[in-house]
Every structure is written in C-alpha cells, then in structure tokens.
Design an enzyme around this catalytic site. Sequence first.
Site, PDB file in Angstrom:
ATOM      1  N   ASN A 125       0.820  -1.216   0.000  1.00  0.00           N
ATOM      2  CA  ASN A 125       0.000   0.000   0.000  1.00  0.00           C
ATOM      3  C   ASN A 125       0.860   1.276   0.000  1.00  0.00           C
ATOM      4  OD1 ASN A 125      -2.048  -1.809   0.106  1.00  0.00           O
ATOM      5  ND2 ASN A 125      -2.682  -1.355   2.210  1.00  0.00           N
TER       6      ASN A 125
ATOM      7  N   HIS B 110     -17.004  36.557 -30.617  1.00  0.00           N
ATOM      8  CA  HIS B 110     -18.181  35.853 -31.155  1.00  0.00           C
ATOM      9  C   HIS B 110     -17.914  35.331 -32.573  1.00  0.00           C
ATOM     10  CE1 HIS B 110     -20.336  37.877 -27.828  1.00  0.00           C
ATOM     11  NE2 HIS B 110     -19.624  38.936 -28.204  1.00  0.00           N
TER      12      HIS B 110
ATOM     13  N   SER C  30      -7.590  12.788 -48.735  1.00  0.00           N
ATOM     14  CA  SER C  30      -8.838  12.037 -48.710  1.00  0.00           C
ATOM     15  C   SER C  30      -8.733  10.913 -49.721  1.00  0.00           C
ATOM     16  CB  SER C  30      -9.985  12.975 -49.067  1.00  0.00           C
ATOM     17  OG  SER C  30     -11.069  12.244 -49.584  1.00  0.00           O
TER      18      SER C  30
ATOM     19  N   LYS D  26      -8.156  17.356 -51.393  1.00  0.00           N
ATOM     20  CA  LYS D  26      -8.180  17.615 -49.953  1.00  0.00           C
ATOM     21  C   LYS D  26      -6.827  17.510 -49.248  1.00  0.00           C
ATOM     22  CE  LYS D  26     -11.578  17.445 -47.557  1.00  0.00           C
ATOM     23  NZ  LYS D  26     -12.493  18.379 -46.904  1.00  0.00           N
TER      24      LYS D  26
ATOM     25  N   ASN E 128      -6.252  17.592 -45.198  1.00  0.00           N
ATOM     26  CA  ASN E 128      -6.998  17.750 -43.945  1.00  0.00           C
ATOM     27  C   ASN E 128      -6.067  17.930 -42.741  1.00  0.00           C
ATOM     28  OD1 ASN E 128      -9.428  17.311 -45.350  1.00  0.00           O
ATOM     29  ND2 ASN E 128      -9.149  15.097 -45.196  1.00  0.00           N
TER      30      ASN E 128
ATOM     31  N   GLU F 230      -7.060  18.160 -35.442  1.00  0.00           N
ATOM     32  CA  GLU F 230      -8.376  17.566 -35.171  1.00  0.00           C
ATOM     33  C   GLU F 230      -8.265  16.447 -34.137  1.00  0.00           C
ATOM     34  OE1 GLU F 230     -10.703  16.522 -38.676  1.00  0.00           O
ATOM     35  OE2 GLU F 230      -9.812  18.202 -39.719  1.00  0.00           O
TER      36      GLU F 230
ATOM     37  N   GLN G 211      -6.176   0.772  -7.514  1.00  0.00           N
ATOM     38  CA  GLN G 211      -5.399   0.173  -8.600  1.00  0.00           C
ATOM     39  C   GLN G 211      -5.847   0.759  -9.954  1.00  0.00           C
ATOM     40  OE1 GLN G 211      -4.080  -3.989  -8.400  1.00  0.00           O
ATOM     41  NE2 GLN G 211      -5.380  -4.344 -10.176  1.00  0.00           N
TER      42      GLN G 211
ATOM     43  N   LYS H 216      -4.152   3.863 -12.329  1.00  0.00           N
ATOM     44  CA  LYS H 216      -2.975   3.837 -13.205  1.00  0.00           C
ATOM     45  C   LYS H 216      -3.246   4.044 -14.676  1.00  0.00           C
ATOM     46  CE  LYS H 216      -0.808   1.345  -9.696  1.00  0.00           C
ATOM     47  NZ  LYS H 216      -2.111   1.510  -8.968  1.00  0.00           N
TER      48      LYS H 216
HETATM   49  N1  ARG Z   1      -1.538  -3.409  -7.429  1.00  0.00           N
HETATM   50  C1  ARG Z   1      -2.005  -2.680  -6.279  1.00  0.00           C
HETATM   51  C2  ARG Z   1      -2.365  -1.270  -6.715  1.00  0.00           C
HETATM   52  O1  ARG Z   1      -2.037  -0.903  -7.787  1.00  0.00           O
HETATM   53  C3  ARG Z   1      -0.928  -2.622  -5.261  1.00  0.00           C
HETATM   54  C4  ARG Z   1      -1.417  -2.472  -3.839  1.00  0.00           C
HETATM   55  C5  ARG Z   1      -2.123  -3.668  -3.413  1.00  0.00           C
HETATM   56  N2  ARG Z   1      -2.431  -3.644  -2.042  1.00  0.00           N
HETATM   57  C6  ARG Z   1      -3.296  -4.494  -1.536  1.00  0.00           C
HETATM   58  N3  ARG Z   1      -3.513  -4.408  -0.293  1.00  0.00           N
HETATM   59  N4  ARG Z   1      -3.952  -5.335  -2.295  1.00  0.00           N
HETATM   60  O2  ARG Z   1      -2.993  -0.523  -6.009  1.00  0.00           O
END
Ligand code: ARG
Length: 465
Positions: free
Chosen positions: A118, A164, A285, A291, A293, A298, A330, A333
């Site tokens: 953690n 505007h 195109s 064209k 583009n 975009e 988790q 990420k």
């Molecule tokens: N893979 C977990 C995350 O990205 C790591 C921490 C996991 N901790 C746990 N108590 N399961 O958060």
Amino acid sequence: MSDNQLANKSQAWSALFSEPMSDLVKRYTASVGFDQRLWRADIAGSLAHAEMLAAQGILNAEDHAAIQRGLGEIAAEIEAGQFEWKLDLEDVHLNIEARLTERVGIAGKRLHTGRSRNDQVATDVRLWLRGEIDEISGLLKALQTVMVEKASEHADVILPGFTHLQVAQPVSFGHHLLAYVEMFARDAERMGDTRKRVNRLPLGAAALAGTSYPLDRERVAKTLGMEGVCQNSLDAVSDRDFAIEFSSAATLVMLHISRLSEELILWMSQNFGFIALPDAFCTGSSIMPQKKNPDVPELARGKTGRVVGHLVGLVTLMKGQPLAYNKDNQEDKEPLFDTVDTLKDTLRIFADMLAGLTVKPEAMRAAALKGHATATDLADYLVKKGVAFRDAHEVVAHAVKTATAKGVDLAALSLDELKAFDARIEADVFEVLSLEGSLNARNVLGGTAPAQVRAQVARHRARLV
Ligand code: ARG
C-alpha cells in the site's frame, strides 16, 4: 517452503488461502499488465528502503548487499526485455520481489520488512509521476519557445481579432500566438506546483497505521529526492489527490491545445486561408483528390476529450472511498498513464508542427479589412476630439451602417462622407482607420501594438532560457 517454491506459487501473500483463484479473477485483479511501467520507481523505492533498513540496523550488511545486487540484476533483465512478468504474481511489486528472492534467496524476503504494497505503490506512482512531470515541463517549454519565435517573426502581421467569431479589431498575429504562450506558461507553472505535492513520501506508512520498526522515513525521502514525508499514514496510503491534481493540470494543457487546434483548423479552411500546416501533419482524402486535412489538430481536439474523461474517471474513483487503502486505487494507473502518454505526444507534435507553420499575411489582411475592424478606433478618435465615448459609439454606429449599405469598409469612406457624421472628423482620421494605425495605437502593456509584442517576445525569451 523453498525460495523457488515461493517465487512460483500462484498466490504470493499467504498460506491462509485454500481455494485457488480462477483465471478470470486473476486477470480481473491483476495490474501487472499495465503497472510494469512503474518498475524503475519500484526498484528505486526498494533500494532506498533497503538502504535505510541497513542504516537502522534492521537489515544486516550482507543482506543489504544481496538486495542491492539482486535489484541491479533485475533492472538489467527488465531493461533487456528478458524479465518474465507473471500474471499470477498480480503486480509489478510482487513480480520484482519474487524474482529478487529467486536470485538472492532469503535476503529478498527481508526487503518487505516494515513495508506494505500500500505504501509501496503510492510511492512508486509518485516517483514515476514526478519524472513525467519533469519531462512534460520540458516539452511545454519547447513548445513555448517555438511559439515565441514564430510570434517574433510575425509581430507585424495583421489578422482580424474576433469576438463571437465576428471580426472585432485587428491584432498582430504575433500577439495572437503569444496568447497561447501565456496559457502554456501557466500550465507549466501548474505542473511545477503539482510536483511539490506529488513529491512527498508515503513509504513508512506501511499498510495503513505505520510500522513497529524504527524506520527513518526522512532518510528515505532524502535518498529519493522527495521534498517531504506524508505525515499521516492513513492519508499516505489512500489518497490519490496528487494524481487528480496532475490530471487536472494536464486537462488544462489539453484544453488550451484544443482551442489552438480549433483555430488552426479554421485558419486552414478555404474560407479563411490564413495558414498552411506542413504536409507531414495533414492527410489526404481517399475520394477527394483536392483535400488536405488538418488531422493532427483535429485529433488533438479529440484527444482532449479522452484526457478530460480520465480526470472525471479519477475523481469518481476517489469519491466516497473510506480510509484507508482500497483496491479501487489500482484503477488510478491506466487513466494516469494514458493522460501522460497523450499529453507528451501532443506537446511534441505541436512543437514540430508549429515550427513548420506557414503564414499568409495577405489573406489575414484582406479579412481584417472586411468587418469594419477599426470602428473602435474611430470612436476613440472622436473621444480625443472631446466627444463623450457613448456619443462617439453612436456616431460610429451610423457610419458603419452607411458603409455596410455601400458595401465598403469604414476606412473606405471619403472624408466628406465621414464629416457628415461629425464635423470634428479631419484628414488625420485615415491614419487611425488604417490597420497599422489601429495596432500601433494599442501600445499599452499587454496590448497588440507590434512594439508591445516585441517587448513580450523579449520577456519570454529571457524567461525560457
Ligand atoms: N496493485 C495494487 C495497486 O495498484 C498494489 C497495492 C495492493 N495492495 C493491496 N492491499 N492489495 O494498487
């Protein structure tokens, strides 16, 4: 159990579990598929933790040396693409730790003393993000530099400024570009502010309550170049506000990019014809041979939606989570990784694309001559002759109406015609009604006069060295 058995067994945490996980649950709960990109941070964090454990007498010198050696070898393996990431080992942390034990034996099992995944994962994400923020800051600087040089080149080029999306007042194209430089400068400042709060150390918080080992958290923070230690263990392992803060700073960068994109797209269209983008950033195109583009702007406009979406995702992820760590986290990420990737690619591509921007001053000028863009200048002229601004505004409105009816621009009316609206108008009015006169008159700090634009260019150059 032998070290090898530990490394290979399918659940890394305990003998408590008697039922194996189904493949589906394994796949569902594992993060190694994406969090392996944290490996450098994970190893750096482990090295700093081990060094401190040794300094505190919690780990003996021999074990410390073995851990250092093992982690070094693992880094080389990963670098060489020879590391075998195992889904069974759930995440980057357990994969590296298991491999360490495989390589150096029991010392590897001692690394996790006084630590939990953690506080480990929170540390890894922060370390990784800190590096990315530094790269992004460099990219923001590079983009600003390109834009400042373009602004310098085009300080005297005049285009219609819009409100505007209606022609409002003429402005210098350099001034227009520098508006974006201001935005990106604030973005860079925000990244720097965010970095301060990202760069704090969770390690030592352990699972949630701190640890009974005499850890020296300040020492680890120092080793890792962090500005401080998270002061509450529950907060340290659970909050992802630093990620949200980064994501919102990234969103603002993309919002600015999307505004610029929209303008590039408009300016490149046949109706404006103000600019051309290098061919390498456009596509044709498959059916319409004529064209070209503006795909890159975009897409950047489109990708802004994705970064905004990640911000909303992260905010929603955090909402209502009780203390302390929950597996929900988790899910921080992938949005974070994709935000960083999208932002970095976008900044790189924009710097390259804008460096190759072609400006068409004649088309800009023709457009600026169309919408009575110097009407305000005529009002200001009358004010200088003693007319109250509100009255002057009214007089000019009449003049604009007449010019529009005649199908000409205000500046194309004759002196006699103008005099009919107010006798105080004299021949010197045409200086005021010219585009150049209008620009030069706005010689106030932050104004569009080319002299001001050049002063801003100088300020930015000094700031961006
Ligand atoms: N893979 C977990 C995350 O990205 C790591 C921490 C996991 N901790 C746990 N108590 N399961 O958060």
